[in-house]
Motif scaffolding. Structure first.
Motif, PDB file in Angstrom:
ATOM      1  N   LEU A  41     -12.424 -88.083-102.893  1.00  0.00           N
ATOM      2  CA  LEU A  41     -12.251 -88.436-101.490  1.00  0.00           C
ATOM      3  C   LEU A  41     -13.531 -89.045-100.928  1.00  0.00           C
ATOM      4  O   LEU A  41     -13.492 -90.030-100.179  1.00  0.00           O
ATOM      5  CB  LEU A  41     -11.832 -87.221-100.666  1.00  0.00           C
ATOM      6  CG  LEU A  41     -11.617 -87.471 -99.180  1.00  0.00           C
ATOM      7  CD1 LEU A  41     -10.536 -88.516 -98.954  1.00  0.00           C
ATOM      8  CD2 LEU A  41     -11.262 -86.168 -98.479  1.00  0.00           C
ATOM      9  N   LEU A  42     -14.657 -88.490-101.307  1.00  0.00           N
ATOM     10  CA  LEU A  42     -15.938 -89.039-100.846  1.00  0.00           C
ATOM     11  C   LEU A  42     -16.095 -90.486-101.310  1.00  0.00           C
ATOM     12  O   LEU A  42     -16.507 -91.356-100.539  1.00  0.00           O
ATOM     13  CB  LEU A  42     -17.103 -88.176-101.341  1.00  0.00           C
ATOM     14  CG  LEU A  42     -18.496 -88.620-100.924  1.00  0.00           C
ATOM     15  CD1 LEU A  42     -18.641 -88.635 -99.413  1.00  0.00           C
ATOM     16  CD2 LEU A  42     -19.532 -87.697-101.550  1.00  0.00           C
ATOM     17  N   VAL A  43     -15.741 -90.761-102.550  1.00  0.00           N
ATOM     18  CA  VAL A  43     -15.815 -92.128-103.070  1.00  0.00           C
ATOM     19  C   VAL A  43     -14.872 -93.041-102.289  1.00  0.00           C
ATOM     20  O   VAL A  43     -15.240 -94.153-101.913  1.00  0.00           O
ATOM     21  CB  VAL A  43     -15.509 -92.163-104.587  1.00  0.00           C
ATOM     22  CG1 VAL A  43     -15.358 -93.600-105.086  1.00  0.00           C
ATOM     23  CG2 VAL A  43     -16.608 -91.445-105.362  1.00  0.00           C
ATOM     24  N   THR A  81     -19.938 -92.723-106.909  1.00  0.00           N
ATOM     25  CA  THR A  81     -18.923 -93.091-107.897  1.00  0.00           C
ATOM     26  C   THR A  81     -19.326 -92.587-109.268  1.00  0.00           C
ATOM     27  O   THR A  81     -18.511 -92.003-109.998  1.00  0.00           O
ATOM     28  CB  THR A  81     -18.711 -94.618-107.918  1.00  0.00           C
ATOM     29  OG1 THR A  81     -18.277 -95.040-106.622  1.00  0.00           O
ATOM     30  CG2 THR A  81     -17.677 -95.019-108.955  1.00  0.00           C
ATOM     31  N   THR A  82     -20.587 -92.778-109.636  1.00  0.00           N
ATOM     32  CA  THR A  82     -21.083 -92.292-110.923  1.00  0.00           C
ATOM     33  C   THR A  82     -20.968 -90.779-111.009  1.00  0.00           C
ATOM     34  O   THR A  82     -20.511 -90.243-112.025  1.00  0.00           O
ATOM     35  CB  THR A  82     -22.543 -92.734-111.140  1.00  0.00           C
ATOM     36  OG1 THR A  82     -22.588 -94.167-111.130  1.00  0.00           O
ATOM     37  CG2 THR A  82     -23.096 -92.205-112.446  1.00  0.00           C
ATOM     38  N   ALA A  83     -21.350 -90.089-109.945  1.00  0.00           N
ATOM     39  CA  ALA A  83     -21.266 -88.622-109.942  1.00  0.00           C
ATOM     40  C   ALA A  83     -19.819 -88.163-110.092  1.00  0.00           C
ATOM     41  O   ALA A  83     -19.518 -87.256-110.871  1.00  0.00           O
ATOM     42  CB  ALA A  83     -21.869 -88.064-108.656  1.00  0.00           C
ATOM     43  N   TRP A  84     -18.903 -88.799-109.364  1.00  0.00           N
ATOM     44  CA  TRP A  84     -17.491 -88.428-109.448  1.00  0.00           C
ATOM     45  C   TRP A  84     -16.953 -88.683-110.856  1.00  0.00           C
ATOM     46  O   TRP A  84     -16.249 -87.842-111.416  1.00  0.00           O
ATOM     47  CB  TRP A  84     -16.676 -89.209-108.416  1.00  0.00           C
ATOM     48  CG  TRP A  84     -15.215 -89.180-108.703  1.00  0.00           C
ATOM     49  CD1 TRP A  84     -14.385 -88.106-108.623  1.00  0.00           C
ATOM     50  CD2 TRP A  84     -14.408 -90.261-109.165  1.00  0.00           C
ATOM     51  NE1 TRP A  84     -13.120 -88.445-108.990  1.00  0.00           N
ATOM     52  CE2 TRP A  84     -13.107 -89.774-109.322  1.00  0.00           C
ATOM     53  CE3 TRP A  84     -14.665 -91.597-109.440  1.00  0.00           C
ATOM     54  CZ2 TRP A  84     -12.061 -90.573-109.757  1.00  0.00           C
ATOM     55  CZ3 TRP A  84     -13.628 -92.397-109.863  1.00  0.00           C
ATOM     56  CH2 TRP A  84     -12.352 -91.881-110.021  1.00  0.00           C
ATOM     57  N   GLY A 128     -13.308 -83.608 -90.318  1.00  0.00           N
ATOM     58  CA  GLY A 128     -12.994 -84.773 -89.500  1.00  0.00           C
ATOM     59  C   GLY A 128     -11.820 -85.557 -90.054  1.00  0.00           C
ATOM     60  O   GLY A 128     -11.311 -85.283 -91.132  1.00  0.00           O
ATOM     61  N   SER A 129     -11.410 -86.540 -89.309  1.00  0.00           N
ATOM     62  CA  SER A 129     -10.268 -87.340 -89.734  1.00  0.00           C
ATOM     63  C   SER A 129     -10.686 -88.807 -89.794  1.00  0.00           C
ATOM     64  O   SER A 129     -10.654 -89.510 -88.806  1.00  0.00           O
ATOM     65  CB  SER A 129      -9.099 -87.161 -88.778  1.00  0.00           C
ATOM     66  OG  SER A 129      -9.497 -87.497 -87.474  1.00  0.00           O
ATOM     67  N   ILE A 130     -11.105 -89.235 -90.969  1.00  0.00           N
ATOM     68  CA  ILE A 130     -11.482 -90.613 -91.188  1.00  0.00           C
ATOM     69  C   ILE A 130     -10.296 -91.309 -91.823  1.00  0.00           C
ATOM     70  O   ILE A 130      -9.707 -90.830 -92.773  1.00  0.00           O
ATOM     71  CB  ILE A 130     -12.692 -90.728 -92.140  1.00  0.00           C
ATOM     72  CG1 ILE A 130     -13.915 -90.037 -91.545  1.00  0.00           C
ATOM     73  CG2 ILE A 130     -12.993 -92.180 -92.452  1.00  0.00           C
ATOM     74  CD1 ILE A 130     -15.066 -89.939 -92.497  1.00  0.00           C
ATOM     75  N   ASP A 131      -9.953 -92.463 -91.276  1.00  0.00           N
ATOM     76  CA  ASP A 131      -8.848 -93.250 -91.816  1.00  0.00           C
ATOM     77  C   ASP A 131      -9.373 -94.060 -92.985  1.00  0.00           C
ATOM     78  O   ASP A 131     -10.037 -95.063 -92.805  1.00  0.00           O
ATOM     79  CB  ASP A 131      -8.293 -94.162 -90.725  1.00  0.00           C
ATOM     80  CG  ASP A 131      -7.236 -95.111 -91.242  1.00  0.00           C
ATOM     81  OD1 ASP A 131      -6.703 -94.878 -92.341  1.00  0.00           O
ATOM     82  OD2 ASP A 131      -6.944 -96.087 -90.541  1.00  0.00           O
ATOM     83  N   VAL A 132      -9.088 -93.616 -94.223  1.00  0.00           N
ATOM     84  CA  VAL A 132      -9.483 -94.386 -95.387  1.00  0.00           C
ATOM     85  C   VAL A 132      -8.350 -95.271 -95.837  1.00  0.00           C
ATOM     86  O   VAL A 132      -8.541 -96.140 -96.674  1.00  0.00           O
ATOM     87  CB  VAL A 132      -9.942 -93.476 -96.559  1.00  0.00           C
ATOM     88  CG1 VAL A 132     -11.175 -92.708 -96.180  1.00  0.00           C
ATOM     89  CG2 VAL A 132      -8.845 -92.590 -97.052  1.00  0.00           C
ATOM     90  N   ALA A 133      -7.178 -95.061 -95.307  1.00  0.00           N
ATOM     91  CA  ALA A 133      -6.016 -95.802 -95.761  1.00  0.00           C
ATOM     92  C   ALA A 133      -5.818 -97.114 -95.022  1.00  0.00           C
ATOM     93  O   ALA A 133      -5.392 -98.096 -95.583  1.00  0.00           O
ATOM     94  CB  ALA A 133      -4.765 -94.949 -95.609  1.00  0.00           C
ATOM     95  N   GLY A 134      -6.085 -97.141 -93.725  1.00  0.00           N
ATOM     96  CA  GLY A 134      -5.746 -98.315 -92.922  1.00  0.00           C
ATOM     97  C   GLY A 134      -6.730 -99.352 -93.026  1.00  0.00           C
ATOM     98  O   GLY A 134      -6.885-100.427 -93.005  1.00  0.00           O
TER      99      GLY A 134
END
Length: 145
Positions: free
Chosen positions: A22-24, A116-119, A139-145
């Motif tokens: 999710l962080l990536v 990304t490397t860590a994941w 929190g609610s960050i929109d990563v999809a839109g």
């Protein structure tokens, strides 16, 4: 075969995505917002640039709020980077300053690469014990839109 977009990846993985993945995805969305803002600035589309930059600022604020120094000693240093990023994003937004936007992009790109490397390393280890989480916010960050 075309590469999957962050949105397609998010939709496919959202029920099983790890916190690390999710962080990536959040960082990928941040980089996309920066690219969208740059494209909009190039077209002199102030409204589109503003929307992308506000979303990027929201992401940075959420990432910063999610840091917990009691869990990760380096959280303070990363928070300093987030404060710098936020300032550059505000400058880019106020003045349609592409140099400030380039500074922000230059700071975000290595962070995306590192996470990304860590994941990838974590996901390559079968049944790896998850480390203490860097992110603790809800929190609610929109990563999809």
């Amino acid at each position: 075969m075309p590469l999957a977009t962050p949105l397609a990846t998010f939709r496919a993985e959202r029920t099983t995505v790890s916190q690390e993945r999710l962080l990536v995805l959040v960082y990928e969305r941040l980089v996309r917002d920066l690219a969208d803002a740059d494209d909009a600035m190039e077209r002199s589309d102030r409204a589109a640039a503003h929307a992308a930059l506000i979303h990027a600022q929201d992401i940075v604020a959420e990432l910063d709020a999610a840091l917990d120094e009691t869990v990760w000693a380096a959280a303070g240093e990363l928070s300093s980077i987030y404060h710098y990023l936020h300032g550059r994003l505000v400058q880019a937004n106020l003045a349609m300053d592409r140099a400030a936007l380039a500074d922000a992009t230059a700071a975000v790109t290595p962070l995306l690469d590192a996470w990304t490397t860590a994941w990838q390393r974590l996901s390559a280890v079968p049944s790896a014990a998850t480390s203490d989480h860097v992110l603790t916010g809800t929190g609610s960050i929109d990563v999809a839109g």
